[in-house]
Design an enzyme around this catalytic site. Structure first.
Site, PDB file in Angstrom:
ATOM      1  NE  ARG A 271      92.630  12.530  13.980  1.00 30.98           N
ATOM      2  CZ  ARG A 271      93.101  13.682  14.474  1.00 30.98           C
ATOM      3  NH1 ARG A 271      94.377  14.003  14.263  1.00 30.98           N
ATOM      4  NH2 ARG A 271      92.326  14.479  15.164  1.00 30.98           N
TER       5      ARG A 271
ATOM      6  CG  ASP B 227     104.118  29.029  -1.912  1.00 30.77           C
ATOM      7  OD1 ASP B 227     103.966  27.880  -2.367  1.00 30.77           O
ATOM      8  OD2 ASP B 227     103.435  30.005  -2.308  1.00 30.77           O
TER       9      ASP B 227
ATOM     10  CG  HIS C 254     101.011  14.543  10.256  1.00 30.23           C
ATOM     11  ND1 HIS C 254     100.650  15.845  10.487  1.00 30.23           N
ATOM     12  CD2 HIS C 254     101.367  14.477   8.954  1.00 30.23           C
ATOM     13  CE1 HIS C 254     100.761  16.526   9.364  1.00 30.23           C
ATOM     14  NE2 HIS C 254     101.206  15.728   8.421  1.00 30.23           N
TER      15      HIS C 254
ATOM     16  CG  HIS D 116      94.946  19.473   7.096  1.00 34.73           C
ATOM     17  ND1 HIS D 116      95.505  18.265   6.734  1.00 34.73           N
ATOM     18  CD2 HIS D 116      94.885  19.452   8.461  1.00 34.73           C
ATOM     19  CE1 HIS D 116      95.742  17.542   7.820  1.00 34.73           C
ATOM     20  NE2 HIS D 116      95.381  18.243   8.882  1.00 34.73           N
TER      21      HIS D 116
ATOM     22  NE  ARG E 113      95.551  19.587  19.312  1.00 34.54           N
ATOM     23  CZ  ARG E 113      96.080  19.624  18.116  1.00 34.54           C
ATOM     24  NH1 ARG E 113      97.396  19.577  17.975  1.00 34.54           N
ATOM     25  NH2 ARG E 113      95.321  19.728  17.062  1.00 34.54           N
TER      26      ARG E 113
ATOM     27  CD  GLU F 223     103.232  16.411   5.723  1.00 35.39           C
ATOM     28  OE1 GLU F 223     103.652  16.433   4.541  1.00 35.39           O
ATOM     29  OE2 GLU F 223     102.034  16.368   6.011  1.00 35.39           O
TER      30      GLU F 223
ATOM     31  N   PRO G 103     100.497  25.135  14.847  1.00 36.13           N
ATOM     32  CG  PRO G 103      98.977  26.466  13.675  1.00 36.13           C
ATOM     33  CD  PRO G 103     100.162  25.560  13.484  1.00 36.13           C
ATOM     34  CG  ASN G 104      95.817  24.279  18.300  1.00 43.57           C
ATOM     35  OD1 ASN G 104      95.561  25.095  19.192  1.00 43.57           O
ATOM     36  ND2 ASN G 104      95.215  24.313  17.131  1.00 43.57           N
TER      37      ASN G 104
ATOM     38  CE1 TYR H 179      96.877  15.137  16.819  1.00 45.03           C
ATOM     39  CE2 TYR H 179      95.343  16.131  18.370  1.00 45.03           C
ATOM     40  CZ  TYR H 179      95.738  15.879  17.068  1.00 45.03           C
ATOM     41  OH  TYR H 179      95.005  16.368  16.018  1.00 45.03           O
TER      42      TYR H 179
ATOM     43  CB  ALA I 236      95.161  22.776  11.633  1.00 49.27           C
TER      44      ALA I 236
ATOM     45  NE  ARG J 221      91.832  15.669  12.088  1.00 52.40           N
ATOM     46  CZ  ARG J 221      91.979  16.802  12.797  1.00 52.40           C
ATOM     47  NH1 ARG J 221      93.065  17.534  12.657  1.00 52.40           N
ATOM     48  NH2 ARG J 221      91.051  17.192  13.654  1.00 52.40           N
TER      49      ARG J 221
ATOM     50  CG  ASN K 299     102.978  17.892  13.573  1.00 57.44           C
ATOM     51  OD1 ASN K 299     102.105  18.287  12.801  1.00 57.44           O
ATOM     52  ND2 ASN K 299     102.726  17.071  14.584  1.00 57.44           N
TER      53      ASN K 299
HETATM   54  C1  DQA Z   1      98.576  16.632  13.456  1.00 54.95           C
HETATM   55  C2  DQA Z   1      97.350  16.280  12.612  1.00 54.95           C
HETATM   56  C3  DQA Z   1      96.625  17.533  12.146  1.00 54.95           C
HETATM   57  O1  DQA Z   1      95.493  17.188  11.371  1.00 54.95           O
HETATM   58  C4  DQA Z   1      96.170  18.340  13.337  1.00 54.95           C
HETATM   59  O2  DQA Z   1      95.545  19.537  12.916  1.00 54.95           O
HETATM   60  C5  DQA Z   1      97.273  18.625  14.304  1.00 54.95           C
HETATM   61  C6  DQA Z   1      98.218  17.553  14.614  1.00 54.95           C
HETATM   62  C7  DQA Z   1      99.255  15.392  14.040  1.00 54.95           C
HETATM   63  O3  DQA Z   1     100.378  15.529  14.530  1.00 54.95           O
HETATM   64  O4  DQA Z   1      98.683  14.300  14.045  1.00 54.95           O
HETATM   65  O5  DQA Z   1      97.338  19.690  14.897  1.00 54.95           O
HETATM   66  O6  DQA Z   1      99.518  17.297  12.620  1.00 54.95           O
END
Ligand code: DQA
Length: 144
Positions: A106, A86, A99, A79, A17, A97, A9-10, A22, A76, A110, A73
């Protein structure tokens, strides 16, 4: 080699953003850099971004079984996304993984990743180049 790149997401909003957190590189630019490197190495890259956990689970259930490596990635979902966790746990491919930000510097929420226990490794805080580092590792060490 078949490598999956999964953005949660996002992450479609990268570039606009919170660029101070980021960076200013867009998701399309990240995917293009990954695709260029994968193609040069003779690997196939499948990418997905979704704001919906179920869509990512559906994708993994279809594409995950014969994948040789997964870069994710989870945004959110990192978390709290137990269904995503799963779905990853079922698969044999190594999972990195990624980020963009250093989540450990942070907010406390997180600092916990439900994905990390099913991942092979984690890269955090290195910006968009973290994805390329993950890809380099998979090209060397991924399931073949
Ligand atoms: C993130 C870190 C997460 O906590 C956050 O919700 C994101 C981006 C990162 O790439 O730093 O959406 O995964």
């Amino acid at each position: 080699m078949k490598i999956l790149v999964i953005h949660g997401p996002n992450l479609n909003m990268l570039g606009q953003r919170e660029p101070e957190v980021y960076g200013s590189v867009t998701l399309d630019e990240i995917d293009a850099a990954l695709r260029e490197r994968a193609t040069a190495a003779g690997a196939t890259l499948l990418t997905i971004q979704s704001n919906h956990e179920g869509a990512l689970v559906d994708f993994l259930q279809v594409e995950g079984w014969d994948a040789d490596g997964i870069i994710i990635n989870p945004g959110a979902l990192t978390h709290y996304g137990l269904a995503l966790r799963d779905a990853l746990a079922m698969l044999k491919a190594p999972i990195i993984e990624v980020h963009l930000s250093n989540v450990y510097r942070r907010e406390p929420f997180r600092h916990t990743s439900v994905v990390a226990p099913v991942a092979t490794g984690q890269i955090a805080g290195l910006g968009w180049r973290g994805y390329l580092l993950a890809l380099e590792w998979l090209l060397e060490e991924g399931r073949t």
